[in-house]
Enzyme design. Sequence first.
Site, PDB file in Angstrom:
ATOM      1  N   TYR A  20       0.746  -1.217  -0.027  1.00 13.08           N
ATOM      2  CA  TYR A  20       0.021  -0.016   0.016  1.00 13.08           C
ATOM      3  C   TYR A  20       0.823   1.243   0.152  1.00 13.08           C
ATOM      4  O   TYR A  20       1.573   1.392   0.932  1.00 13.08           O
ATOM      5  CB  TYR A  20      -1.045  -0.051   1.178  1.00 13.08           C
ATOM      6  CG  TYR A  20      -1.596  -1.124   1.329  1.00 13.08           C
ATOM      7  CD1 TYR A  20      -1.872  -2.081   0.398  1.00 13.08           C
ATOM      8  CD2 TYR A  20      -2.310  -1.614   2.780  1.00 13.08           C
ATOM      9  CE1 TYR A  20      -2.846  -3.231   0.561  1.00 13.08           C
ATOM     10  CE2 TYR A  20      -2.885  -2.736   2.896  1.00 13.08           C
ATOM     11  CZ  TYR A  20      -3.386  -3.628   1.858  1.00 13.08           C
ATOM     12  OH  TYR A  20      -3.767  -4.740   1.921  1.00 13.08           O
TER      13      TYR A  20
ATOM     14  N   LEU B 218     -17.250  -5.004   3.444  1.00 13.94           N
ATOM     15  CA  LEU B 218     -18.387  -4.162   2.989  1.00 13.94           C
ATOM     16  C   LEU B 218     -18.370  -4.431   1.388  1.00 13.94           C
ATOM     17  O   LEU B 218     -19.243  -3.397   0.841  1.00 13.94           O
ATOM     18  CB  LEU B 218     -18.447  -2.823   3.494  1.00 13.94           C
ATOM     19  CG  LEU B 218     -18.312  -2.576   5.038  1.00 13.94           C
ATOM     20  CD1 LEU B 218     -18.262  -1.250   5.366  1.00 13.94           C
ATOM     21  CD2 LEU B 218     -19.838  -3.285   5.712  1.00 13.94           C
ATOM     22  N   GLY B 219     -18.095  -5.291   0.890  1.00 18.91           N
ATOM     23  CA  GLY B 219     -18.132  -5.781  -0.643  1.00 18.91           C
ATOM     24  C   GLY B 219     -17.397  -4.504  -1.042  1.00 18.91           C
ATOM     25  O   GLY B 219     -18.168  -4.060  -2.324  1.00 18.91           O
ATOM     26  N   ARG B 220     -16.463  -4.008  -0.760  1.00 23.60           N
ATOM     27  CA  ARG B 220     -15.589  -2.742  -1.701  1.00 23.60           C
ATOM     28  C   ARG B 220     -16.516  -1.546  -1.441  1.00 23.60           C
ATOM     29  O   ARG B 220     -16.527  -0.672  -2.321  1.00 23.60           O
ATOM     30  CB  ARG B 220     -15.377  -3.051  -3.019  1.00 23.60           C
ATOM     31  CG  ARG B 220     -14.390  -4.322  -3.118  1.00 23.60           C
ATOM     32  CD  ARG B 220     -12.922  -3.958  -3.036  1.00 23.60           C
ATOM     33  NE  ARG B 220     -11.898  -5.098  -3.108  1.00 23.60           N
ATOM     34  CZ  ARG B 220     -10.700  -5.133  -2.956  1.00 23.60           C
ATOM     35  NH1 ARG B 220     -10.308  -4.408  -2.219  1.00 23.60           N
ATOM     36  NH2 ARG B 220     -10.028  -6.346  -3.285  1.00 23.60           N
ATOM     37  N   GLY B 221     -17.435  -1.396  -0.230  1.00 23.94           N
ATOM     38  CA  GLY B 221     -18.024  -0.400  -0.225  1.00 23.94           C
ATOM     39  C   GLY B 221     -19.625  -0.470  -0.499  1.00 23.94           C
ATOM     40  O   GLY B 221     -20.374   0.431  -0.070  1.00 23.94           O
ATOM     41  N   PHE B 222     -19.828  -1.591  -1.492  1.00 22.96           N
ATOM     42  CA  PHE B 222     -21.180  -1.578  -2.025  1.00 22.96           C
ATOM     43  C   PHE B 222     -22.196  -1.671  -0.915  1.00 22.96           C
ATOM     44  O   PHE B 222     -23.169  -1.076  -0.823  1.00 22.96           O
ATOM     45  CB  PHE B 222     -21.261  -2.959  -2.825  1.00 22.96           C
ATOM     46  CG  PHE B 222     -21.612  -2.759  -4.134  1.00 22.96           C
ATOM     47  CD1 PHE B 222     -22.834  -2.029  -4.280  1.00 22.96           C
ATOM     48  CD2 PHE B 222     -21.037  -3.142  -5.385  1.00 22.96           C
ATOM     49  CE1 PHE B 222     -23.276  -1.865  -5.824  1.00 22.96           C
ATOM     50  CE2 PHE B 222     -21.265  -3.075  -6.614  1.00 22.96           C
ATOM     51  CZ  PHE B 222     -22.379  -2.558  -6.862  1.00 22.96           C
TER      52      PHE B 222
ATOM     53  N   SER C 136     -12.239  -6.448   3.129  1.00 19.04           N
ATOM     54  CA  SER C 136     -13.488  -5.819   2.205  1.00 19.04           C
ATOM     55  C   SER C 136     -14.786  -6.364   2.658  1.00 19.04           C
ATOM     56  O   SER C 136     -15.404  -7.034   1.772  1.00 19.04           O
ATOM     57  CB  SER C 136     -13.111  -6.089   0.864  1.00 19.04           C
ATOM     58  OG  SER C 136     -12.110  -5.412   0.109  1.00 19.04           O
TER      59      SER C 136
ATOM     60  N   SER D  80     -22.506  -0.529   2.007  1.00 18.47           N
ATOM     61  CA  SER D  80     -22.615   0.727   2.753  1.00 18.47           C
ATOM     62  C   SER D  80     -23.719   1.445   2.159  1.00 18.47           C
ATOM     63  O   SER D  80     -24.299   2.412   2.889  1.00 18.47           O
ATOM     64  CB  SER D  80     -21.427   1.665   2.495  1.00 18.47           C
ATOM     65  OG  SER D  80     -21.362   2.233   1.233  1.00 18.47           O
TER      66      SER D  80
END
Length: 334
Positions: free
Chosen positions: A63, A214-218, A212, A220
Amino acid sequence: MEIKQIALGSQGLVVPDIGLGCMGMTGFEEGHMYGPADEQEAIATIHRSLELGGNFLDTADLYGPLKNEQLIARAIAGKRKDFIIATKFGWEINDENKVTWAINGKKAYVKKALERSLKNLNTDYIDLYYMHRLDKNTPIEETVEAMGELVREGKVGYIGLSEVSSETVRRAHAVHPVTAVQSEYSLFERTVEERGVLNTLKELGIGFVAYSPLGRGFLSGQIKTLDDLPENDFRRAMPRFQGGHFDKNIELVKAIEAMAAEKQITSSQLALAWIMAKGIVPIPGTKRRKYLEQNIAATKIQLSEADLAQLESIVPLGTDTGAPYDEFGMGLND
């Protein structure tokens, strides 16, 4: 707010039942992983996490590269002993600090990567050291033997693997006890369950950490259209965010949001509570205090068997929500 502490695996590591994924706190080479980041707010988020009992930080040399570990060093200065630091190696980074996009699990590289991470984190030990991806050209035994030596030298507390198959886990564990495996896992991504990896970990007494979650933000509920993602956001290249998958996933999220609304919680909190109910440690990534506080509040949510069944009927095991990576990324998973 007291966060429950749980044993991660059976080797002695105890962590809060939710961690903090730090990847999004720094940019990546020329772009950003999840939109622009603000270093001061990121550091404040780490400090707030500690105040709330969330002291399990997850980073990797990849990162940045290296910038994320350096940011964490600044955030934990003078408080090293208060934190449990997990970092990863494996994506080869050359002497110019550039990612070569090869995976390197050779013994000499493991040692080199570890010394570099210690320097970047400004510490003399790493609590949990993961192999980020399997080097398919180096026997896992060689990589894990090198990791085990680092434990014996006192530079690493516990070892982990990321995105690996049951067979790799068994081979690795036979060389040196593995404490944790980290893979993508959420209501939208349950490959480790389908492939029997979770059962293998249970059998061997190895903990599981979900990145991940949260499914890469999905999950949310904040992504309604592709325009909600910044122009250079890496998620735009993921099948999950493309075409028919995107539209179908939005419908699934709406159903999850409706269930969350009945419970007067957010869809993110519901998705995290579902993971924690399984005894899995999620490490949702955030770079803002507001979302960190919401995520940590999810540790207080108790879901019944009926709740879990209802959620899993919305997104049954085997639902195709789109691959989590492009073809290159998928080819690197074990």
